[in-house]
Each structure stands twice: as C-alpha cells, then as structure tokens.
Write an enzyme that holds these catalytic residues in place. Structure first.
Site, mmCIF file in Angstrom:
data_model
loop_
_atom_site.group_PDB
_atom_site.id
_atom_site.type_symbol
_atom_site.label_atom_id
_atom_site.label_comp_id
_atom_site.label_asym_id
_atom_site.label_seq_id
_atom_site.Cartn_x
_atom_site.Cartn_y
_atom_site.Cartn_z
ATOM 1 N N SER A 1 0.873 -1.188 0.000
ATOM 2 C CA SER A 1 0.000 0.000 0.000
ATOM 3 C C SER A 1 0.903 1.229 0.000
ATOM 4 C CB SER A 1 -0.844 -0.012 1.283
ATOM 5 O OG SER A 1 -1.502 1.222 1.461
ATOM 6 N N TYR B 1 -2.191 -0.975 10.388
ATOM 7 C CA TYR B 1 -2.199 -1.117 8.924
ATOM 8 C C TYR B 1 -0.902 -0.555 8.343
ATOM 9 C CZ TYR B 1 -3.942 -1.030 4.115
ATOM 10 O OH TYR B 1 -4.092 -1.246 2.761
HETATM 11 N N1 LIG Z 1 -8.687 -0.233 -1.280
HETATM 12 C C1 LIG Z 1 -7.642 0.556 -1.068
HETATM 13 O O1 LIG Z 1 -7.758 1.797 -1.011
HETATM 14 C C2 LIG Z 1 -6.263 -0.048 -0.919
HETATM 15 C C3 LIG Z 1 -5.161 0.823 -0.942
HETATM 16 C C4 LIG Z 1 -3.886 0.298 -0.800
HETATM 17 C C5 LIG Z 1 -3.707 -1.066 -0.647
HETATM 18 N N2 LIG Z 1 -4.786 -1.888 -0.611
HETATM 19 C C6 LIG Z 1 -4.537 -3.323 -0.437
HETATM 20 O O2 LIG Z 1 -5.044 -4.017 -1.557
HETATM 21 C C7 LIG Z 1 -5.395 -5.353 -1.175
HETATM 22 C C8 LIG Z 1 -6.809 -5.645 -1.623
HETATM 23 O O3 LIG Z 1 -7.657 -4.734 -0.937
HETATM 24 P P1 LIG Z 1 -9.129 -4.364 -1.414
HETATM 25 O O4 LIG Z 1 -9.272 -2.905 -1.233
HETATM 26 O O5 LIG Z 1 -9.436 -5.002 -2.696
HETATM 27 O O6 LIG Z 1 -9.945 -5.039 -0.208
HETATM 28 P P2 LIG Z 1 -11.317 -5.874 -0.166
HETATM 29 O O7 LIG Z 1 -11.722 -5.821 1.268
HETATM 30 O O8 LIG Z 1 -12.254 -5.421 -1.229
HETATM 31 O O9 LIG Z 1 -10.813 -7.355 -0.544
HETATM 32 C C9 LIG Z 1 -9.949 -8.067 0.298
HETATM 33 C C10 LIG Z 1 -10.159 -9.552 0.039
HETATM 34 O O10 LIG Z 1 -9.198 -10.256 0.835
HETATM 35 C C11 LIG Z 1 -9.853 -11.389 1.421
HETATM 36 N N3 LIG Z 1 -9.119 -11.787 2.628
HETATM 37 C C12 LIG Z 1 -8.960 -11.081 3.765
HETATM 38 N N4 LIG Z 1 -8.271 -11.798 4.669
HETATM 39 C C13 LIG Z 1 -7.982 -12.985 4.083
HETATM 40 C C14 LIG Z 1 -7.294 -14.148 4.492
HETATM 41 N N5 LIG Z 1 -6.795 -14.259 5.744
HETATM 42 N N6 LIG Z 1 -7.165 -15.162 3.624
HETATM 43 C C15 LIG Z 1 -7.675 -15.087 2.371
HETATM 44 N N7 LIG Z 1 -8.361 -14.026 1.922
HETATM 45 C C16 LIG Z 1 -8.510 -12.982 2.765
HETATM 46 C C17 LIG Z 1 -11.265 -10.902 1.713
HETATM 47 O O11 LIG Z 1 -12.178 -11.985 1.890
HETATM 48 C C18 LIG Z 1 -11.563 -10.056 0.476
HETATM 49 O O12 LIG Z 1 -12.140 -10.828 -0.562
HETATM 50 C C19 LIG Z 1 -5.188 -5.421 0.337
HETATM 51 O O13 LIG Z 1 -3.923 -5.990 0.618
HETATM 52 C C20 LIG Z 1 -5.229 -3.959 0.757
HETATM 53 O O14 LIG Z 1 -4.542 -3.732 1.967
HETATM 54 C C21 LIG Z 1 -6.063 -1.422 -0.753
#
Ligand SMILES: NC(=O)c1ccc[n+]([C@@H]2O[C@H](COP(=O)([O-])OP(=O)(O)OC[C@H]3O[C@@H](n4cnc5c(N)ncnc54)[C@H](O)[C@@H]3O)[C@@H](O)[C@H]2O)c1
Length: 265
Positions: free
Chosen positions: A141, A154
């Site tokens: 991130s 986080y």
């Molecule tokens: N959305 C943002 O603004 C953002 C920004 C920077 C980084 N990220 C990172 O991107 C990645 C995806 O995030 P997103 O926004 O799509 O989130 P999201 O919540 O839409 O999706 C996350 C997915 O991960 C799965 N998950 C969580 N814990 C798990 C585990 N222990 N085992 C298997 N699956 C698991 C959940 O069931 C979900 O389907 C994450 O690592 C998040 O930290 C997101």
C-alpha cells in the site's frame, strides 16, 4: 530491472481474489490471455461466485492465507491438478484498528500483511526456482511507503510488506524469481467503503477504481518494474520523504493538525 512478465498462457493465483483489487486483477489477467487464474479467498462462497462470473479459466479456492498448512496444501493442489504457478499475487488484506489499535488488530494485520507472504515465499519460491523462475506480486500500500495517519497497525504492517518484498527481490533474483510490490493509495473497494471521513481519504486525493490498478499492474509486469504506483503522486511524496525526512515529518504534522481541527469543527 526484473524480466518482463508475459501473461498469455500462464497460471496465476490471486489471493483476496473474490472482490476489490484482487477480483480486478483476476479479470484483467484472463483478458490478457492467462490459461488459468485461481481466485483464492477465505470467503469460499464469494470466490466461487467470482470464478463462475469470470468463466471457465477461473478456478475458485478457499484458503486462509494466515494458515501456513492451508497455503502449502493450496500450492501443492494447484500445481498437481491445474498447472505449475507462474505468478502468485499475494493480495489479501484487512483494514483493522484505529489509532494504535488493539493487540488483536496488530496480530491480524501482521499475519495477513506480512506472514502470509512469508508462507508463500517458503512454499512456492523453491518450486519456481527449481523450474527456472517465476513471479511474486505483493500488494502492500502507499501506507507502506508513506504512512496512514488513521491506523498504525495497517501502516506499520504494510511497511513490513514493502520491506519483505524488497528482501525477496534481492535474495531470490539469482534463482530467476522476480518480485513486484503494488502500493496504491485510495481505491474504491469494500475496504474503503466506510472511509469518507478518514484522514487518509482526505489527504489521499483521487480514488481509483480497481480496474485502474489492474491496468498499472499489467503495465509494470510488462516493463519488469519492482514498484507499482497507480497514483503518480505517491512517487513524488516518496521522493520528498527520502530526500529530507525531518521536513517531510513536519509537513505531515501540519497536515494532521489541519485535518484534526477541521473534523473538530
Ligand atoms: N482499497 C484501497 O484503497 C487499498 C489501498 C492500498 C492497498 N490496498 C490493499 O489491496 C489489497 C486488496 O484490498 P481491497 O481494497 O481489494 O480489499 P477488499 O476488502 O475489497 O478485498 C480483500 C479480500 O481479501 C480477502 N481476505 C482477507 N483476509 C484474508 C485471508 N486471511 N485469507 C484469504 N483471503 C482474505 C477478503 O475476503 C476479500 O475478498 C489489500 O492488501 C489492501 O490492503 C487497498
């Protein structure tokens, strides 16, 4: 620079693939011609539904990425029943805790954002090395390069994810293993759905769609780049931070105070 990664005819695994950024990556890899994309998620029903929507080359798998035995079994099953894995996207993530959070927030964040990548590296990289190479993509991130003012668990564990990705990229390059590290700022997903008032949201500028992030990932894989920054401003902030840390901290304190006073009004 890493070797350019060519997606057609490859086997790809995306953890956290049921929704958000993971789902967009799975969809995009299939459009680029991947032979198989495994939609791996702890939520079995959603993984199943997503894979069904994505078509016959998408395979659902239930796995909790914090369970090392389950990660090992997943890798063994995919490689024996589908095909050797060319690209593993270690993308699952959680948004846990506010401020300094509870111990349970630190524990979960550490396990999902750092240990999960270690488990994949232990099990999969030796297999990839034995057959001449492979690619690991770690979703960290912008919070892991800069910071997230709302949420220490986080931010700190995403710094850990960046550090681990760098370590792996250095230590495994000679075995033909390439590593990329994805560091987006705000993206419109379920994780950020309740974030309208957060400092990270108000400081972070434009929110991207998951498909925009997938575009950046595919471009960076083609170019063999380690760091994938879908928001160009993150590169600029990162340059300022490393050029003069004290000045950067002073700027961040000013920004935090402004946000605090604005939300107290
Ligand atoms: N959305 C943002 O603004 C953002 C920004 C920077 C980084 N990220 C990172 O991107 C990645 C995806 O995030 P997103 O926004 O799509 O989130 P999201 O919540 O839409 O999706 C996350 C997915 O991960 C799965 N998950 C969580 N814990 C798990 C585990 N222990 N085992 C298997 N699956 C698991 C959940 O069931 C979900 O389907 C994450 O690592 C998040 O930290 C997101």
């Amino acid at each position: 620079m890493a070797e350019p990664f060519s997606i057609p005819a490859t086997t790809v695994v995306v953890t956290g693939g049921a929704t958000g950024i993971g789902r967009a990556l799975a969809e995009r890899f299939l459009r680029e011609g991947a032979a198989h994309v495994v939609v791996a998620d702890r939520d079995a029903e959603r993984a199943q539904a997503t894979a069904a929507e994505l078509g016959a080359r998408a395979h659902p798998m239930q796995v909790d990425v914090t369970d090392e035995a389950a990660v090992n079994a997943t890798i063994t099953w995919i490689e024996s029943e589908i095909a050797p894995i060319d690209l593993w996207c270690s993308n699952a993530g959680v948004g846990r805790g506010q401020g300094l959070g509870q111990d349970s927030d630190w524990d979960t964040s550490w396990r999902v954002h750092v240990l999960a990548h270690v488990y994949v590296a232990r099990a999969l990289l030796p297999r990839m090395a034995q057959r001449g190479g492979g690619h690991l993509l770690v979703t960290a991130s912008a919070a892991g390069l800069l910071t997230n003012l709302d949420n220490a668990p986080y931010s700190v564990t995403k710094h850990g994810a960046v550090a681990l990705a760098e370590w792996l990229a250095i230590r495994h390059a000679d075995e033909g293993i390439d590593v990329s590290c994805l560091c987006p700022q705000g993206v419109n997903t379920e994780m950020t759905a309740g974030d309208a008032g957060s400092a990270a949201t108000r400081m972070g500028g434009e929110y991207l769609e998951p498909a925009d992030v997938a575009d950046s990932v595919v471009a960076a894989l083609h170019e063999g780049r380690f760091l994938i920054l879908p928001h160009p401003s993150v590169a600029e902030f990162e340059r300022k931070r490393t050029a003069d840390r004290d000045r950067w901290l002073a700027g961040m304190r000013r920004a935090w105070n402004k946000l605090r006073h604005a939300s107290a009004r």
